[in-house]
Design a protein around this motif. Structure first.
Motif, PDB file in Angstrom:
ATOM      1  N   ALA A  42      -8.496   2.350   2.776  1.00 58.02           N
ATOM      2  CA  ALA A  42      -7.125   1.919   2.499  1.00 58.02           C
ATOM      3  C   ALA A  42      -7.082   0.640   1.685  1.00 58.02           C
ATOM      4  O   ALA A  42      -7.582  -0.393   2.122  1.00 58.02           O
ATOM      5  CB  ALA A  42      -6.375   1.726   3.807  1.00 58.02           C
ATOM      6  N   PRO A  43      -6.477   0.709   0.501  1.00 56.12           N
ATOM      7  CA  PRO A  43      -6.281  -0.525  -0.260  1.00 56.12           C
ATOM      8  C   PRO A  43      -5.268  -1.408   0.475  1.00 56.12           C
ATOM      9  O   PRO A  43      -4.257  -0.895   0.974  1.00 56.12           O
ATOM     10  CB  PRO A  43      -5.703  -0.051  -1.599  1.00 56.12           C
ATOM     11  CG  PRO A  43      -5.942   1.424  -1.644  1.00 56.12           C
ATOM     12  CD  PRO A  43      -6.005   1.880  -0.227  1.00 56.12           C
ATOM     13  N   PRO A  44      -5.497  -2.699   0.575  1.00 59.01           N
ATOM     14  CA  PRO A  44      -4.564  -3.574   1.277  1.00 59.01           C
ATOM     15  C   PRO A  44      -3.137  -3.447   0.729  1.00 59.01           C
ATOM     16  O   PRO A  44      -2.925  -3.473  -0.481  1.00 59.01           O
ATOM     17  CB  PRO A  44      -5.122  -4.979   1.028  1.00 59.01           C
ATOM     18  CG  PRO A  44      -6.575  -4.762   0.720  1.00 59.01           C
ATOM     19  CD  PRO A  44      -6.646  -3.427   0.039  1.00 59.01           C
ATOM     20  N   GLY A  45      -2.204  -3.258   1.646  1.00 65.70           N
ATOM     21  CA  GLY A  45      -0.800  -3.121   1.266  1.00 65.70           C
ATOM     22  C   GLY A  45      -0.404  -1.735   0.805  1.00 65.70           C
ATOM     23  O   GLY A  45       0.770  -1.480   0.538  1.00 65.70           O
ATOM     24  N   GLU A  46      -1.357  -0.813   0.694  1.00 60.29           N
ATOM     25  CA  GLU A  46      -1.044   0.535   0.210  1.00 60.29           C
ATOM     26  C   GLU A  46      -1.430   1.601   1.232  1.00 60.29           C
ATOM     27  O   GLU A  46      -1.593   2.770   0.897  1.00 60.29           O
ATOM     28  CB  GLU A  46      -1.744   0.787  -1.131  1.00 60.29           C
ATOM     29  CG  GLU A  46      -1.238  -0.131  -2.226  1.00 60.29           C
ATOM     30  CD  GLU A  46      -1.856   0.149  -3.582  1.00 60.29           C
ATOM     31  OE1 GLU A  46      -3.037   0.561  -3.647  1.00 60.29           O
ATOM     32  OE2 GLU A  46      -1.148  -0.034  -4.574  1.00 60.29           O
ATOM     33  N   GLU A  47      -1.523   1.188   2.483  1.00 62.73           N
ATOM     34  CA  GLU A  47      -1.920   2.105   3.547  1.00 62.73           C
ATOM     35  C   GLU A  47      -0.945   3.276   3.687  1.00 62.73           C
ATOM     36  O   GLU A  47      -1.324   4.363   4.107  1.00 62.73           O
ATOM     37  CB  GLU A  47      -2.029   1.369   4.884  1.00 62.73           C
ATOM     38  CG  GLU A  47      -3.098   0.306   4.923  1.00 62.73           C
ATOM     39  CD  GLU A  47      -2.656  -1.059   4.389  1.00 62.73           C
ATOM     40  OE1 GLU A  47      -1.510  -1.198   3.886  1.00 62.73           O
ATOM     41  OE2 GLU A  47      -3.472  -2.000   4.460  1.00 62.73           O
ATOM     42  N   HIS A  48       0.312   3.076   3.322  1.00 62.17           N
ATOM     43  CA  HIS A  48       1.346   4.099   3.452  1.00 62.17           C
ATOM     44  C   HIS A  48       1.255   5.187   2.381  1.00 62.17           C
ATOM     45  O   HIS A  48       1.873   6.247   2.504  1.00 62.17           O
ATOM     46  CB  HIS A  48       2.734   3.448   3.369  1.00 62.17           C
ATOM     47  CG  HIS A  48       2.998   2.834   2.022  1.00 62.17           C
ATOM     48  ND1 HIS A  48       2.390   1.660   1.611  1.00 62.17           N
ATOM     49  CD2 HIS A  48       3.762   3.257   0.974  1.00 62.17           C
ATOM     50  CE1 HIS A  48       2.785   1.371   0.376  1.00 62.17           C
ATOM     51  NE2 HIS A  48       3.625   2.327  -0.032  1.00 62.17           N
ATOM     52  N   LEU A  49       0.504   4.946   1.325  1.00 62.00           N
ATOM     53  CA  LEU A  49       0.404   5.913   0.232  1.00 62.00           C
ATOM     54  C   LEU A  49      -0.300   7.191   0.676  1.00 62.00           C
ATOM     55  O   LEU A  49      -1.110   7.186   1.597  1.00 62.00           O
ATOM     56  CB  LEU A  49      -0.341   5.308  -0.954  1.00 62.00           C
ATOM     57  CG  LEU A  49       0.354   4.151  -1.664  1.00 62.00           C
ATOM     58  CD1 LEU A  49      -0.524   3.633  -2.799  1.00 62.00           C
ATOM     59  CD2 LEU A  49       1.727   4.547  -2.177  1.00 62.00           C
ATOM     60  N   VAL A  50       0.008   8.274  -0.014  1.00 65.19           N
ATOM     61  CA  VAL A  50      -0.573   9.581   0.300  1.00 65.19           C
ATOM     62  C   VAL A  50      -1.982   9.669  -0.284  1.00 65.19           C
ATOM     63  O   VAL A  50      -2.169   9.592  -1.503  1.00 65.19           O
ATOM     64  CB  VAL A  50       0.307  10.721  -0.257  1.00 65.19           C
ATOM     65  CG1 VAL A  50      -0.369  12.076  -0.060  1.00 65.19           C
ATOM     66  CG2 VAL A  50       1.685  10.692   0.387  1.00 65.19           C
ATOM     67  N   MET A  51      -2.955   9.806   0.601  1.00 65.80           N
ATOM     68  CA  MET A  51      -4.331  10.017   0.155  1.00 65.80           C
ATOM     69  C   MET A  51      -4.526  11.488  -0.206  1.00 65.80           C
ATOM     70  O   MET A  51      -5.208  11.816  -1.176  1.00 65.80           O
ATOM     71  CB  MET A  51      -5.318   9.617   1.239  1.00 65.80           C
ATOM     72  CG  MET A  51      -6.743   9.730   0.809  1.00 65.80           C
ATOM     73  SD  MET A  51      -7.809   9.068   2.092  1.00 65.80           S
ATOM     74  CE  MET A  51      -9.379   9.306   1.322  1.00 65.80           C
TER      75      MET A  51
END
Length: 145
Positions: A42-51
């Motif tokens: 998880a990139p910091p601050g982008e944990e909510h993004l769809v992997m």
């Protein structure tokens, strides 16, 4: 053994929204994994993004969508089109209407020289689509090698 070929669309920050839109257009079931599900990635601050997001319909259509995090290079989709075709005229008309509603029509959904109904549209996420309805056997050209 079997193989599957399906489109995998990369977007920047709009994958969940796009997946929900494609679900409203095509139906089916949606599965989503976010970067938060894989904390080590998880990139910091982008944990909510769809992997990884996947839409699977009862007919076997599979469309995958993910977000490209800011730590990776990104280029908008180009040079390909997602094609939806079949012989269900009413269903394909609804698919066309939904994609075109907030998209840019590049070829109207009408009768082409080879028969049936065909159109091209770029949807609100910048993804090119081709929609083709076959009106019956023999309407589409064949290519021999």
């Amino acid at each position: 053994m079997s193989l599957t070929l399906n489109p995998y669309i990369n977007l920047r920050g709009t994958a969940r929204e796009a997946l929900e839109f494609y679900h409203s257009v095509l139906g089916g079931e949606v599965q989503v994994s976010t970067f938060a599900d894989f904390p080590e990635m998880a990139p910091p601050g982008e944990e909510h993004l769809v992997m990884h997001g996947q839409l699977t319909t009862a007919e076997g259509l599979v469309l995958m969508v993910s977000d490209v995090p800011s730590t990776m290079p990104y280029a908008a989709p180009a040079g390909f089109a997602v094609s939806v075709s079949g012989d269900e005229a009413e269903r394909l008309q609804r698919v066309w209407d939904a994609l075109a509603e907030s998209g840019t029509v590049t070829a109207p959904y009408t009768t082409p020289p080879w028969g049936g109904t065909f159109g091209m549209v770029t949807d609100r996420y910048g993804v090119d689509w081709m929609v083709m309805c076959d009106d019956g056997p023999g309407d589409a050209p064949t290519v021999e090698s």
